[in-house]
Structures are given as C-alpha cells and as structure tokens.
Scaffold this motif. Structure first.
Motif, PDB file in Angstrom:
ATOM      1  N   LEU A 852      -2.482  -1.769   9.796  1.00 19.43           N
ATOM      2  CA  LEU A 852      -3.165  -2.840  10.516  1.00 19.43           C
ATOM      3  C   LEU A 852      -4.665  -2.872  10.212  1.00 19.43           C
ATOM      4  O   LEU A 852      -5.304  -3.910  10.355  1.00 19.43           O
ATOM      5  CB  LEU A 852      -2.947  -2.697  12.024  1.00 19.43           C
ATOM      6  N   LYS A 853      -5.205  -1.744   9.774  1.00 19.31           N
ATOM      7  CA  LYS A 853      -6.639  -1.732   9.474  1.00 19.31           C
ATOM      8  C   LYS A 853      -6.968  -2.618   8.276  1.00 19.31           C
ATOM      9  O   LYS A 853      -8.126  -3.012   8.083  1.00 19.31           O
ATOM     10  CB  LYS A 853      -7.103  -0.300   9.203  1.00 19.31           C
ATOM     11  N   ASN A 854      -5.965  -2.975   7.482  1.00 19.09           N
ATOM     12  CA  ASN A 854      -6.176  -3.826   6.308  1.00 19.09           C
ATOM     13  C   ASN A 854      -5.811  -5.285   6.558  1.00 19.09           C
ATOM     14  O   ASN A 854      -5.923  -6.118   5.664  1.00 19.09           O
ATOM     15  CB  ASN A 854      -5.343  -3.306   5.132  1.00 19.09           C
ATOM     16  N   VAL A 855      -5.348  -5.582   7.765  1.00 16.25           N
ATOM     17  CA  VAL A 855      -4.910  -6.943   8.094  1.00 16.25           C
ATOM     18  C   VAL A 855      -6.026  -7.677   8.835  1.00 16.25           C
ATOM     19  O   VAL A 855      -6.589  -7.151   9.803  1.00 16.25           O
ATOM     20  CB  VAL A 855      -3.629  -6.920   8.958  1.00 16.25           C
ATOM     21  N   SER A 856      -6.329  -8.891   8.403  1.00 20.05           N
ATOM     22  CA  SER A 856      -7.469  -9.637   8.970  1.00 20.05           C
ATOM     23  C   SER A 856      -7.083 -10.328  10.267  1.00 20.05           C
ATOM     24  O   SER A 856      -7.172 -11.556  10.394  1.00 20.05           O
ATOM     25  CB  SER A 856      -7.980 -10.665   7.960  1.00 20.05           C
ATOM     26  N   LEU A 857      -6.658  -9.551  11.246  1.00 15.67           N
ATOM     27  CA  LEU A 857      -6.245 -10.096  12.536  1.00 15.67           C
ATOM     28  C   LEU A 857      -7.418 -10.702  13.301  1.00 15.67           C
ATOM     29  O   LEU A 857      -8.545 -10.193  13.247  1.00 15.67           O
ATOM     30  CB  LEU A 857      -5.608  -9.010  13.396  1.00 15.67           C
ATOM     31  N   TYR A 882      -9.631   3.135  15.137  1.00 17.90           N
ATOM     32  CA  TYR A 882     -10.142   2.731  13.831  1.00 17.90           C
ATOM     33  C   TYR A 882      -9.217   1.723  13.137  1.00 17.90           C
ATOM     34  O   TYR A 882      -9.643   0.957  12.273  1.00 17.90           O
ATOM     35  CB  TYR A 882     -10.350   3.960  12.941  1.00 17.90           C
ATOM     36  N   LYS A 883      -7.944   1.701  13.519  1.00 15.61           N
ATOM     37  CA  LYS A 883      -6.988   0.795  12.881  1.00 15.61           C
ATOM     38  C   LYS A 883      -7.196  -0.662  13.307  1.00 15.61           C
ATOM     39  O   LYS A 883      -6.839  -1.582  12.560  1.00 15.61           O
ATOM     40  CB  LYS A 883      -5.554   1.200  13.234  1.00 15.61           C
ATOM     41  N   ILE A 884      -7.767  -0.858  14.498  1.00 14.73           N
ATOM     42  CA  ILE A 884      -7.875  -2.227  15.035  1.00 14.73           C
ATOM     43  C   ILE A 884      -9.289  -2.578  15.482  1.00 14.73           C
ATOM     44  O   ILE A 884      -9.497  -3.631  16.082  1.00 14.73           O
ATOM     45  CB  ILE A 884      -6.914  -2.424  16.233  1.00 14.73           C
ATOM     46  N   ASN A 889     -10.318  -9.957  19.224  1.00 18.79           N
ATOM     47  CA  ASN A 889      -9.664 -10.245  20.505  1.00 18.79           C
ATOM     48  C   ASN A 889      -8.450  -9.327  20.670  1.00 18.79           C
ATOM     49  O   ASN A 889      -7.401  -9.554  20.055  1.00 18.79           O
ATOM     50  CB  ASN A 889      -9.250 -11.714  20.556  1.00 18.79           C
ATOM     51  N   ILE A 890      -8.595  -8.311  21.530  1.00 18.92           N
ATOM     52  CA  ILE A 890      -7.521  -7.355  21.779  1.00 18.92           C
ATOM     53  C   ILE A 890      -7.223  -7.328  23.272  1.00 18.92           C
ATOM     54  O   ILE A 890      -8.131  -7.255  24.100  1.00 18.92           O
ATOM     55  CB  ILE A 890      -7.913  -5.933  21.316  1.00 18.92           C
TER      56      ILE A 890
END
Length: 896
Positions: A852-857, A882-884, A889-890
């Motif tokens: 998820l750290k590589n996904v542009s969420l 660090y992953k998110i 927006n979380i």
C-alpha cells in the motif's frame, strides 16, 4: 315486424356511421392543417424567443406571449383529437355497437374541435396583422446573438467590478493562482481559467490577483478586457490595443492583430479576458498572444467549463465553490456595516435576522453582496429587518431583482430546447439531489430533447445536462467511479429564477392548499407540482401535461385527495406519484397520452389488464410493497423503454415469444422463470437487465438468451445459486457489457480464466459467491476495470495476491466480509490508479499490505476491522503507519 325494426335500426346506424365518417374526415383534415401550423409557430417562437428576452420592447414581449399561448391551445386541440381517436381504436370490434350508441356525444366533441380550429385560424391571422400594425414585423429575423443585448446595462453594476472590492473565502484559490502566475520555472505562455456560475465571484477573485504586488512585480504589460456575450473580434482587438498601447497604421482586424502580437512579443504580459461566453473566442484570439518562452500569462473567467478546457487542456481550471456559513457571514456584514469590526458590528437583536437572510443566499457571493447592500440602507431596527425576512422572495425585493437579472443572463443565452429542459428544475424540491436518470426520462416523455443521428434520447439528455453544468446553471454531483454524475443540483436562487420564469410562461405551477394561487387564478399551467400533504385537491385543468406529487409518501390515505380527478387530466404525459397506495388507480386507464408513470405500492398485489391501454407509455416504475402480478397486457405496449420494479417482486414476465418490445432498454426487478427462454432473447435492444431468483434450472435458457443480447451494458443476476459456467460462457457475445453484478453462490470454486470475462468491464460486484480460490489473478487482468467490490461471502480463502501491473485502471476497491482472509499481498506497481480502498468486516486481516505504500491512495476507509489492525496504523506510532502515511484521508470506524 321484428325484421322491420332491425332494418330500421341498421339504417339509422348506417346513417350515423356515414355521418360520423364524413365528420371525422373533415375534422382530421383541419387537425392536420393545425399540426402543420403548430410546427410553423414553434419554429417561429424559437427565433422570436431571443428578441423577447431582451426585455427592452414590451410590444415584442407581449406579442411573443400571445403567440406562445396560441401554440399551447393548438397543441391542446391536437392532443384532444388524438385522445378521442385513440379511445375509439381501443374499443375494438366488441365495442362497435356500444361505441355508436354514443355517436351524438362524439359528434359534439368533433364539432367543438372544428370550432376551436377555426378560432385558432382567426387568431393567427389577427396576430399576423398586428405585427405590421404595431411595428414589430422584424421579430425573429435577427440573429441569436441579439438575445444577449439587454444584458450589457447590467454588467457594469456588478459590485465585483468596483475597485474597492471585498474578497472573502477564496484565499487558497488566490494563493494558488498567484503562484502559477509568478512561477519562473514555467517559461511557457499558459492560460489560467476561473470557472463558476454568475455571481460566484470570478471577477472579484481575478481583480484581487491582478492587483497583487507580487503579480505587479512579475509582468511588464497588463490588459483587462471584458468579453461578455455581445462581442466582435474587431472590438476586442481594439480594446486590447488600447490597453497595451499597440498602434497600427489601419483599423482592420489583421493590422490590429499584427500590432498587438508584435507589442506583446517584446515583453512579459498578463492579459485578462473577463466573462468569456463562447468557445470560439479563444480560437479567434490566441494568435495575438505570442508564446516566446518568457512566462507570459492569460487569465480567462467564464461560466462554461468547456470554454476553459478549450483554452488550455493541459491546465486544470479553477472551479469556484459556494461560500460556507462563516464566510457568508463575513461578506454579508462587510456590506451591511462597512468599515466596522466584523466581530462587533451586528447588534445582538439583529443576529437572528441576519442569519436567516444569509441562509437564503446559500453561499452565493453576489446574492450576499446585493442583499448586504440592501440592508445597509435599512434602519437598524428589528421591525425593518423582520419585514425584509418575511418578504424574502427575490423577484419582489429591491436589489434581489438585480441579482436575478444577472443570474438570468445564463438562462437567456440558452438554446430554445435547453430553456424547456432547464425550467424543469422547478419541479423539484429546494436543495434536492435530483436523480439524473429521472430528469432525463421526464425530458424524453415531454418531447423536449432534440433528435441527433446515431444518438439515443438518453445520450442526448446527458449532453443537455453537461451543457447546463458547463454553463454553471446546475451542478453535477454524486460522481461515480467512471466520472459520470448520478445526481445534479440547482442553486436556490437559480431555482427561484427558474420558477419565476416558468410561472410567467405557464410552464408550471406549485400547488399550495392554503392559497388560491392555482385554483382561482391560472388553472392553465402545463405542469402542477405538489410538495405538501393535503386532504382535497381543489384544482381543475384539463390541459395539464405533468403532475408531480412529492409529499405524503408515508400516508397511504393521502391519495384520496386525487380520487375522482386524475381522469380529468386526460392530456397528461408525466405522472409521478411519490406516495403509497393500496391499489392501482383505475382512473389512470383513461390517460392514454401518458409516457411516464411512477408510483409507490402499499400491498398492491397486481397491475390490472387495462395497463395495456396506455399505448404511449415509455417508463413504468413501481416501488415499495410486494407485487405479485403484472398483467400480460403491459408487455404488449410497443413504446415501452423502461420497466423498473423497486420492490419485493414475485413478477414473472409472460411466456410470450411473439412479443416484440423493440424499444425496451431497461428491465429491472423481475423474477426468473420460463419467460427467459421464450421472451428474453427477443429483447435485442435491452441495455440494463436485473433478474431475481435465478437458479441452476435457468442455466441453459440464460445461456441461449444472453448470447442474443448484444447491446447489454449492465447485467445483475441474483439468486441462491447462479449457474456461473453458463452465464460466463454467454459473455463471449457481450461487447457492450460494462457493469456486472452477481449476487449468489457460483457453482464453481474459482473464477474462469480472464478471457472469459468481457474485456470492457468497468464495474464488477461479487456477493455470496463462495469462491475458494483467489479471484485476483483473473480480475486483475481486466484492462478497463475501475470499480471492484468483493462483497460478503464472495471469497472464503485465506490469502489474496495482487501482482505487479495488475488492475491497471482500478480506481475503487472494496473488500467486505471475507471472513477467512488473513494475508493480502500487493506487489510493486499493482493498482497504480487506485484512489479509494474500503476494508470492511474482514476479522482475520490484522496487517495491511506492505504494498500500500506504493499505491497513490486518496482515501482509506476501514470499518469493523480488528482492533489489532487499528493499533498498527496509529499515526506516527503504529508499526504499519509508514505504509499509509501518504494517504490524505484515513478513517477507522466501527458499526453503530
């Protein structure tokens, strides 16, 4: 003796038939003439409407109004004739004798039609003669650009154009625009566009930017040119040349353009093109703005998004928003109490009134400024302010009229057919999220949408909505995964303007049972809107085309107010009854012009056989309750486009292989049955299909029928067991299918190979599928997939893997109720476009994927997930933070 009596009756009946035939032939010819004349009037009104909207010639306005009313009457006569003609056709052979028992009544109707046609003919002649008599014989001969000439005296009074301006709420937008202007790393000439509805503050914002010290230090040449609605290229070039001090030997377009371009090549320039209405303005002007890699800029303000996009497709336009409550309060008080401290300027005893006035403006800066200016002239007493609050109807309040005139500029500029479409927004409640699908079908039923080769009426309706949105008359909301809008809204002040214009043109009337507005005054409006519950409807209007009831949906007794009256509205085309009723109203069977019918059922068991009398019906929608039976006669209506049953439905369409519903596009809420084999395959124009209660018994029939539905775009199959092998094999012929919803147990442990699925799928929902093997290897290879939902019970395995380069276009992913899922791996470069991820009720998933750290969420929602997972993603302290941490927006929630 008996033979003589029979002979006498036959002779008399024959004479009546002959008399009727002669009468019918004559009336039919007159009605055909009237139809031709109506088409001419409608074409003329389209041209004349432009001049009528100028507002500078009361003779023209009154003349056009008379012509419009005459066109309405002609339309009523034609529809009335068709009403009686269709009634005769429906009686059939069995009703032959019965029909001729009422020949005298029919002859009376025809005589009345004959008289009415003759009267219309005389009135048309009088109107034609009056054009010359009163000096208005050039009406309709001017170009459409004349429709805007009345606006020019309005624009200079806009408060935003004053040097002493108050800008509130756009600090962030200003900062962003200024940074773009002074960015020395961007050497290209770029175009910055500010887009928004009239009165939103576009000019105010640009004025503030234009006068900013950093901007003033960054450019050598400045020019501000108002384009507006009426313009010529020569006039614009002349103004620009004066602004930039460019001189030419001759005042021609070519010489002016050359002089301006040569002047601007020499230095860094900033040019503002304010209030651009036409797409071709930039096409005509861009050559005079040279790009010599010195960082020059052009700013465009416009009401139309398409203008901004054409000017510079590479730069995202700045779409202005409405002000929030705090910002509205500040701007309002700045105008009411100038040069005073905002915190203390408003007396305590006026605060409540001020809030009511501000709320009425709904965040529109222009409305706040105009209303604030009005209140600044009032005594600062409770009585004075209370009177304004109580009389708060914009069309009657001094200053409010000014606001509405400015807002009306966009409306007056609309093409003729779009004006009718726009006025339909008056049929909805204030602040309502308006379903686009419903609005589109109403337009279609009314015949408002123009015809375009190769396009369906639905597609044309969507084009109309987009144009209204680009003109900032409405806002498209509820954007879906594919960028399309599900709902739209209209600002309250624009709605007020809409209703005011609609009432003036007899377009609609809003019924209030506590007033006599409708019952005693007009009774001639084409549409009646009812928002309130009432016991008795005191309204009669045989010319009504649309009846919309939006209230009382929780009280089935309220429908009694309409009993005995529906049949009086015999020319109705749209009937929207948003209320519960226990039985299908029998009066509806006489509404043979009806094209749109929606109602809510409360223990309504069946739709009766006379539904087939509605030969023009296009949309049939029933919601709520339990429906057991729909008469087979429904499926004989050739004009049907949409059948939707939003309820607990036990309805099976009939086993009628000979039924040819060539226009049917939507079929939702029906139960599976033998009709799938006999009837479904004949619905070759079907776009959307929703079938319930599917079992393995329907496998072969579904396989055969689905293969023949080559235009299917959306398919929903629900059932305890879904014959997935047969259904998915049938997908090989589905080249248009973009949405697929499978709700039920699939008779397979894993999904088939990717090439079995339609490659153009954009949305996929799987629920209760009970797949045992990871579905991702198949789904991630779908090249167009943007929305994926794995619902409760869709996957029973313990691990999922999203491999590199998988899901190349996926934007939205929901994983819900996968109770056994423990590990989820996302490889690098997987899901490169993912914007929203929702993890819901996956109780054994305690660690979020490393990938998820590589996904542009942009958004991550976790609901009803393990507490351990929550602790691992705590901001700054959690071991998985660090992953998110890059996600803006979380949210982590539990069910209530």
């Amino acid at each position: 003796m008996a033979d003589a009596v029979v002979g006498f009756v036959v002779e008399k009946l024959g004479n009546l038939i002959l008399q009727e035939a002669i009468s019918l032939h004559g009336v039919r010819g007159e009605v055909e003439w009237l139809e031709r004349e109506l088409r001419r009037m409608q074409c003329f009104l389209k041209d004349a409407d432009a001049k009528k909207n100028n507002g500078d010639d009361e003779r023209v306005k009154n003349w056009v109004t008379e012509m419009r009313d005459l066109a309405f009457e002609a339309e009523d006569i034609i529809d009335t004739f068709m009403y009686y003609k269709l009634q005769q056709m429906q009686s059939g052979v069995m009703g032959f004798i019965k029909r001729y028992m009422y020949v005298p009544v029919e002859l009376i109707h025809r005589h009345k039609i004959h008289v009415d046609v003759r009267r219309i003919e005389v009135e048309i002649q009088k109107l034609s003669e009056s054009r010359t008599r009163y000096g208005i014989d050039n009406i309709g001969e001017t170009s459409s650009t004349n429709s805007q000439c009345g606006s020019q005296d309005v624009i200079p009074i806009l408060p935003q154009l004053n040097d002493d301006i108050d800008m509130v709420g756009f600090d962030h937008e200003k900062k962003t625009i200024v940074q773009g202007l002074v960015d020395i790393s961007n050497k290209n000439r770029s175009v910055i566009s500010i887009v928004g509805m009239g009165g939103l503050g576009k000019t105010t914002l640009v004025k503030s930017v234009y006068n900013d010290p950093r901007v003033k230090r960054s450019f050598d040449i400045f020019a501000w040119v108002i384009i507006s609605q009426e313009y010529t290229i020569f006039e614009i070039l002349k103004r620009i040349s004066l602004e930039v001090s460019a001189t030419s030997s001759r005042d021609t377009i070519l010489d002016l353009a050359r002089a301006i371009s040569e002047k601007l090549k020499k230095e860094k320039y900033l040019v503002v093109l304010d209030d651009v209405w036409r797409e071709n303005v930039w096409d005509q002007l861009q050559k005079v703005f040279p790009d010599v890699d010195n960082g020059s800029r052009v700013i465009i303000t416009t009401r139309f998004l398409n203008v901004a996009k054409i000017a510079d497709p590479t730069v995202q336009p700045h779409e202005l928003r409405l002000l929030n409550e705090k910002e509205s309060w500040e701007l309002f008080l700045l105008k009411v109490f100038p040069r005073q401290d905002i915190e203390t300027s408003c007396p305590v005893y006026l605060v409540d009134f001020a809030h009511q006035l501000i709320q009425r403006c709904r965040g529109l800066p222009l409305a706040l400024v105009v209303l604030g200016g009005l209140m600044s002239t009032k005594s600062k007493s409770k009585d004075a302010w209370q009177k304004v609050v109580e009389s708060m109807k914009w069309q009657f309040v001094e200053g409010g009229e000014k606001c509405l005139k400015i807002l009306a500029l966009s409306y007056n500029d609309l093409p003729y057919y779009l004006k009718s479409c726009f006025l339909y927004f008056g049929c909805f409640r204030e602040d309502m999220a308006i379903p686009i699908k419903t609005l589109n079908r109403w337009w279609s039923a009314e015949g408002f949408l123009p015809t375009k080769n190769g396009k369906t009426t639905e597609a044309i309706g969507l084009d109309c909505l987009e144009e209204l949105a680009q003109r900032c008359l409405i806002q498209l909301t509820g954007r879906k995964y594919d960028g399309s809008a599900k709902y739209c809204r209209i600002h309250d002040l624009l709605r007020d303007m809409c209703i005011s214009e609609a009432k003036e043109n007899r377009y609609l009337e809003i019924y209030k049972n506590d007033t006599v507005d409708c019952a005693a005054v007009t009774n001639a409006a084409r549409r009646l809107i009812i928002f309130n519950e009432f016991e008795t409807l005191t309204y009669s209007n045989s010319k009504l085309r649309g009846l919309f009831y939006h209230g009382g949906m929780h009280n089935p007794l309220i429908f009694k107010a309409l009993n005995g009256q529906l049949s009086g509205f015999k020319l109705l085309r749209v009937l929207n009854l948003n209320l519960y009723m226990s039985e299908f109203p029998s009066e509806i069977k006489s509404l043979i012009h009806l094209r749109y019918l929606r109602l809510l059922a409360n223990n309504m068991k069946e739709v009766p056989s006379w539904i087939g009398h509605l030969h023009n019906l296009q949309t049939f929608t029933v919601g709520g309750g339990i429906l057991v039976n729909i008469s087979d006669s429904l499926w004989t209506i050739e004009s049907l486009k949409h059948v939707e049953l939003f309820m607990i439905s036990l309805v099976n369409p009939p086993n009628m292989a000979n039924v040819v519903l060539k226009n049917l596009q939507t079929l939702k809420g029906v139960s599976a049955g033998s009709w799938i084999r006999y009837m479904l395959q004949t619905l070759t124009n079907l776009h959307k299909l929703n079938i319930r209660k599917v079992t393995n018994d329907h496998a072969n029939a579904l396989y055969v029928s689905l293969q023949k539905l080559g235009r299917l775009a959306s398919l929903t199959i629900q059932g305890y067991e879904i014959p997935s092998d047969n259904v998915m094999t049938a997908f090989s012929n589905q080249h248009c299918l973009k949405k697929l919803y499978l709700d039920g147990k699939l008779n397979c442990k894993k999904l088939p190979y990717n090439d079995v699925f339609p490659q153009q799928l954009v949305k996929l929902v799987l629920c209760l599928s009970q797949l045992e093997q990871d579905p991702m290897p198949t789904l991630e290879k779908l090249p167009c997939l943007k929305y994926l939902k794995l619902g409760a019970g869709s996957y029973t395995g313990k691990q999922m893997i999203c491999s590199a380069t998988g899901f190349p276009q996926l934007l939205f992913l929901e994983v819900r109720g996968c109770d056994e899922l423990e590990k989820w791996k996302i490889e690098k470069k997987a899901m490169p476009c993912l914007k929203s991820l929702e993890l819901i009720s996956c109780q054994k998933l305690k660690v979020i994927p490393e990938g998820l750290k590589n996904v542009s969420l942009e958004q991550l929602l976790m609901k009803n997930m393990p507490e351990e997972l929550k602790s691992r993603i705590e901001e700054n302290t959690g071991e998985d933070w660090y992953k998110i941490q890059h996600v803006p927006n979380i949210s982590f929630k539990y069910y209530d």
